[in-house]
Design a protein around this motif. Structure first.
Motif, PDB file in Angstrom:
ATOM      1  N   GLY A 197       0.808  -1.216   0.000  1.00 23.84           N
ATOM      2  CA  GLY A 197       0.000   0.000   0.000  1.00 23.84           C
ATOM      3  C   GLY A 197       0.837   1.260   0.000  1.00 23.84           C
ATOM      4  N   LEU A 198       1.912   1.264   0.777  1.00 22.78           N
ATOM      5  CA  LEU A 198       2.821   2.406   0.799  1.00 22.78           C
ATOM      6  C   LEU A 198       3.476   2.592  -0.567  1.00 22.78           C
ATOM      7  N   ALA A 199       3.861   1.483  -1.204  1.00 17.96           N
ATOM      8  CA  ALA A 199       4.443   1.574  -2.548  1.00 17.96           C
ATOM      9  C   ALA A 199       3.427   2.112  -3.545  1.00 17.96           C
ATOM     10  N   PHE A 200       2.175   1.692  -3.461  1.00 19.66           N
ATOM     11  CA  PHE A 200       1.137   2.238  -4.323  1.00 19.66           C
ATOM     12  C   PHE A 200       1.043   3.754  -4.168  1.00 19.66           C
ATOM     13  N   ALA A 201       1.053   4.233  -2.929  1.00 21.71           N
ATOM     14  CA  ALA A 201       0.928   5.667  -2.689  1.00 21.71           C
ATOM     15  C   ALA A 201       2.127   6.435  -3.241  1.00 21.71           C
ATOM     16  N   ARG A 202       3.311   5.947  -2.955  1.00 24.59           N
ATOM     17  CA  ARG A 202       4.524   6.640  -3.390  1.00 24.59           C
ATOM     18  C   ARG A 202       4.632   6.681  -4.916  1.00 24.59           C
ATOM     19  N   ILE A 203       4.345   5.547  -5.555  1.00 28.47           N
ATOM     20  CA  ILE A 203       4.498   5.478  -7.000  1.00 28.47           C
ATOM     21  C   ILE A 203       3.368   6.217  -7.703  1.00 28.47           C
ATOM     22  N   ALA A 204       2.171   6.238  -7.117  1.00 22.11           N
ATOM     23  CA  ALA A 204       1.084   7.028  -7.709  1.00 22.11           C
ATOM     24  C   ALA A 204       1.473   8.500  -7.778  1.00 22.11           C
ATOM     25  N   LEU A 205       2.071   9.018  -6.726  1.00 20.77           N
ATOM     26  CA  LEU A 205       2.537  10.406  -6.744  1.00 20.77           C
ATOM     27  C   LEU A 205       3.616  10.599  -7.804  1.00 20.77           C
ATOM     28  N   ALA A 206       4.550   9.660  -7.866  1.00 17.51           N
ATOM     29  CA  ALA A 206       5.655   9.779  -8.823  1.00 17.51           C
ATOM     30  C   ALA A 206       5.161   9.728 -10.267  1.00 17.51           C
ATOM     31  N   ARG A 207       4.040   9.051 -10.490  1.00 19.16           N
ATOM     32  CA  ARG A 207       3.511   8.922 -11.846  1.00 19.16           C
ATOM     33  C   ARG A 207       2.468   9.984 -12.169  1.00 19.16           C
ATOM     34  N   GLY A 208       2.351  10.989 -11.307  1.00 19.34           N
ATOM     35  CA  GLY A 208       1.574  12.164 -11.666  1.00 19.34           C
ATOM     36  C   GLY A 208       0.193  12.285 -11.084  1.00 19.34           C
TER      37      GLY A 208
END
Length: 230
Positions: free
Chosen positions: A18-29
């Motif tokens: 879940g933390l990875a989903f949040a971090r990568i969602a931000l990184a992908r815009g």
């Protein structure tokens, strides 16, 4: 669905996948990320909006949907996994716990946010499933049962939400290197690898993502003779 400018809600976002989903969602815009957890004080990722959400608590789910009315992508990630099989003395109680979070928790969230997604153009629902949706046995038999049920629910929701234009994606994978799999031997994918494949599939319009080679082999083996689940 394109992640750029999306508004994303992720359950179980304080650690692991879940933390990875949040971090990568931000990184992908993504324009906004609601990071949901039973205890929002455990969320420390910069740039997200922490939100209290225990998926087994109907009041929490309703409050989250009333607050996050701009959501265009819901990620049902929250889940539990305890060791145990069907003949254990506490099997019924453990099965009920697994189903309440892994099945009914995801269904509560889907029901609450379906009108939100519809109001915002359809959007998408991503359900985190497992290779265990298709194979079962010790030491995670009860967990696997709950994921099989969640797979069936995902397939049904895909039909129920099609008319409102909501993309429904099921994510299947084997062991991921998180707290959930500590003490379990065997190859493990990184959270980042799984999440990036999930988001790639989402943006390509996929309905299912098989995120590692073992999962792809098991899915193919469902129609083998004998089938892989035997």
């Amino acid at each position: 669905m394109n992640l750029r400018n999306a508004v994303v809600l992720i359950t179980g976002a304080n650690r692991g996948l879940g933390l990875a989903f949040a971090r990568i969602a931000l990184a992908r815009g993504a324009r906004k990320v609601y990071a949901a957890a039973r205890d929002p004080s455990t969320i420390s990722l910069p740039g997200v909006e922490a939100i209290k959400l225990d998926v087994s608590n109907p009041a929490d789910v309703a409050a989250a949907a009333a607050r996050a009315t701009d959501v265009t992508l819901v990620i049902n990630n929250a889940g539990i996994a305890a060791m145990g099989g069907f003949l254990d003395g506490d099997a019924i109680e453990s099965a009920q716990r697994h189903l309440d979070v892994n099945l009914f928790g995801s269904l509560r969230v889907a029901q609450a946010f379906a009108p939100v997604l519809a109001a915002n153009g359809g959007g998408a629902l991503l359900n985190v499933l497992s290779i265990a949706s298709w194979i079962n046995g010790q030491p995670l038999g009860l967990y696997a049962m709950s994921k099989s049920a969640a797979w069936a629910m995902t397939n049904g929701l895909r039909h129920d939400l099609r008319a409102q234009g909501t993309q429904v994606l099921g994510l299947h994978m084997g062991f991921v290197d998180t707290d959930l799999t500590k003490g379990i031997d065997g190859p493990k994918s990184t959270p980042d690898a799984i999440v990036n494949q999930a988001f790639d599939g989402l943006e390509a319009g996929a309905q299912e993502v098989l995120a590692d080679e073992r999962t792809r082999q098991v899915k193919q083996g469902l129609s083998a003779n004998p089938p892989v689940y035997l």
